[in-house]
Design a protein around this motif. Structure first.
Motif, mmCIF file in Angstrom:
data_model
loop_
_atom_site.group_PDB
_atom_site.id
_atom_site.type_symbol
_atom_site.label_atom_id
_atom_site.label_comp_id
_atom_site.label_asym_id
_atom_site.label_seq_id
_atom_site.Cartn_x
_atom_site.Cartn_y
_atom_site.Cartn_z
ATOM 1 N N ASP A 78 0.745 -1.112 -0.038
ATOM 2 C CA ASP A 78 -0.046 0.192 0.017
ATOM 3 C C ASP A 78 1.021 1.206 0.024
ATOM 4 O O ASP A 78 0.804 1.970 0.960
ATOM 5 C CB ASP A 78 -1.054 0.012 1.349
ATOM 6 C CG ASP A 78 -1.754 1.203 1.232
ATOM 7 O OD1 ASP A 78 -2.021 1.753 0.196
ATOM 8 O OD2 ASP A 78 -2.417 1.289 2.234
ATOM 9 N N GLU A 79 1.875 1.423 -1.065
ATOM 10 C CA GLU A 79 2.499 2.513 -1.079
ATOM 11 C C GLU A 79 1.924 3.845 -1.162
ATOM 12 O O GLU A 79 2.516 4.830 -0.680
ATOM 13 C CB GLU A 79 3.839 2.317 -2.366
ATOM 14 C CG GLU A 79 2.889 2.483 -3.560
ATOM 15 C CD GLU A 79 2.374 1.314 -4.469
ATOM 16 O OE1 GLU A 79 2.108 1.455 -5.612
ATOM 17 O OE2 GLU A 79 2.594 0.349 -3.857
ATOM 18 N N HIS A 80 0.753 3.924 -1.481
ATOM 19 C CA HIS A 80 -0.253 5.269 -1.580
ATOM 20 C C HIS A 80 -0.797 5.642 -0.201
ATOM 21 O O HIS A 80 -1.358 6.673 0.108
ATOM 22 C CB HIS A 80 -1.201 5.231 -2.517
ATOM 23 C CG HIS A 80 -0.587 5.014 -4.081
ATOM 24 N ND1 HIS A 80 0.307 6.056 -4.566
ATOM 25 C CD2 HIS A 80 -0.752 4.100 -4.841
ATOM 26 C CE1 HIS A 80 0.710 5.424 -5.734
ATOM 27 N NE2 HIS A 80 0.094 4.197 -5.841
ATOM 28 N N GLY A 81 -0.935 4.519 0.762
ATOM 29 C CA GLY A 81 -1.293 4.670 2.182
ATOM 30 C C GLY A 81 -3.062 4.779 2.149
ATOM 31 O O GLY A 81 -3.598 5.484 2.880
ATOM 32 N N LEU A 82 -3.636 4.301 0.961
ATOM 33 C CA LEU A 82 -5.085 4.612 1.068
ATOM 34 C C LEU A 82 -6.004 3.289 1.482
ATOM 35 O O LEU A 82 -7.265 3.776 1.869
ATOM 36 C CB LEU A 82 -5.346 4.756 -0.508
ATOM 37 C CG LEU A 82 -4.834 5.874 -1.211
ATOM 38 C CD1 LEU A 82 -5.026 5.968 -2.495
ATOM 39 C CD2 LEU A 82 -5.350 7.262 -0.523
ATOM 40 N N LEU A 83 -5.456 2.224 1.781
ATOM 41 C CA LEU A 83 -6.251 1.166 2.316
ATOM 42 C C LEU A 83 -6.451 1.309 3.766
ATOM 43 O O LEU A 83 -5.959 1.817 4.419
ATOM 44 C CB LEU A 83 -5.319 0.045 2.085
ATOM 45 C CG LEU A 83 -5.067 -0.641 0.640
ATOM 46 C CD1 LEU A 83 -4.332 -1.750 0.686
ATOM 47 C CD2 LEU A 83 -6.463 -0.929 0.095
ATOM 48 N N GLU A 84 -7.912 1.095 4.096
ATOM 49 C CA GLU A 84 -8.358 1.069 5.237
ATOM 50 C C GLU A 84 -8.540 -0.082 5.916
ATOM 51 O O GLU A 84 -8.836 -1.151 5.200
ATOM 52 C CB GLU A 84 -9.672 1.853 5.302
ATOM 53 C CG GLU A 84 -9.540 3.483 4.823
ATOM 54 C CD GLU A 84 -10.829 4.286 4.830
ATOM 55 O OE1 GLU A 84 -11.438 4.295 5.919
ATOM 56 O OE2 GLU A 84 -11.140 4.647 3.916
ATOM 57 N N GLY A 85 -8.636 -0.297 7.232
ATOM 58 C CA GLY A 85 -8.869 -1.439 7.857
ATOM 59 C C GLY A 85 -7.656 -1.888 8.699
ATOM 60 O O GLY A 85 -6.553 -1.641 8.509
ATOM 61 N N SER A 86 -7.760 -2.841 9.821
ATOM 62 C CA SER A 86 -6.784 -3.018 10.615
ATOM 63 C C SER A 86 -7.053 -4.701 10.927
ATOM 64 O O SER A 86 -6.130 -5.133 11.880
ATOM 65 C CB SER A 86 -6.857 -2.050 11.972
ATOM 66 O OG SER A 86 -7.984 -2.408 12.701
#
Length: 121
Positions: A78-86
């Motif tokens: 996720d190089e753009h840091g856009l994914l959500e969730g943990s």
């Protein structure tokens, strides 16, 4: 049979959430352009997509957004840091307007999800 269920699902979405319906149609169109063959099925209240033998993402419409869910998202770069969730496995992108499809680079993440699903099988 699956096509008819999907059309019924889309009709229901349109009645409840016009913006969500428009986003869902645009996401499906992107999927159909990017992945061949593409299989769709209604499951868990949304549409699951598969290309090849593995499901690689799902499309779910909520009141305030549309979520594109990636079952192996935690393993995706996720190089753009856009994914959500943990969670342990899943990640998602929330789309609140049509422009988010491009702004959140959905096509890029779909390809990553497809690749990750193929690696996991």
């Amino acid at each position: 049979m699956a096509a008819r269920l999907i059309e019924h699902w889309l009709d229901d979405i349109r009645l409840l959430n016009e913006d969500g319906h428009s986003i869902a149609l645009a996401v499906r169109a992107l999927m159909k352009r990017e992945f061949k063959p593409l299989a769709e099925e209604i499951k868990y209240g949304g549409i699951l997509f598969a290309s090849g033998s593995q499901h690689f993402c799902g499309l779910f419409v909520y009141k305030a957004h549309v979520s594109v869910e990636f079952g192996q998202g935690a393993a995706m770069p996720d190089e753009h840091g856009l994914l959500e969730g943990s969670g342990k496995l899943r990640r998602h992108l929330k789309l609140q307007r049509l422009a988010d499809i491009e702004a959140k680079q959905l096509a890029h993440y779909l390809k990553l999800a497809h690749h990750q699903a193929a690696q996991a099988s």
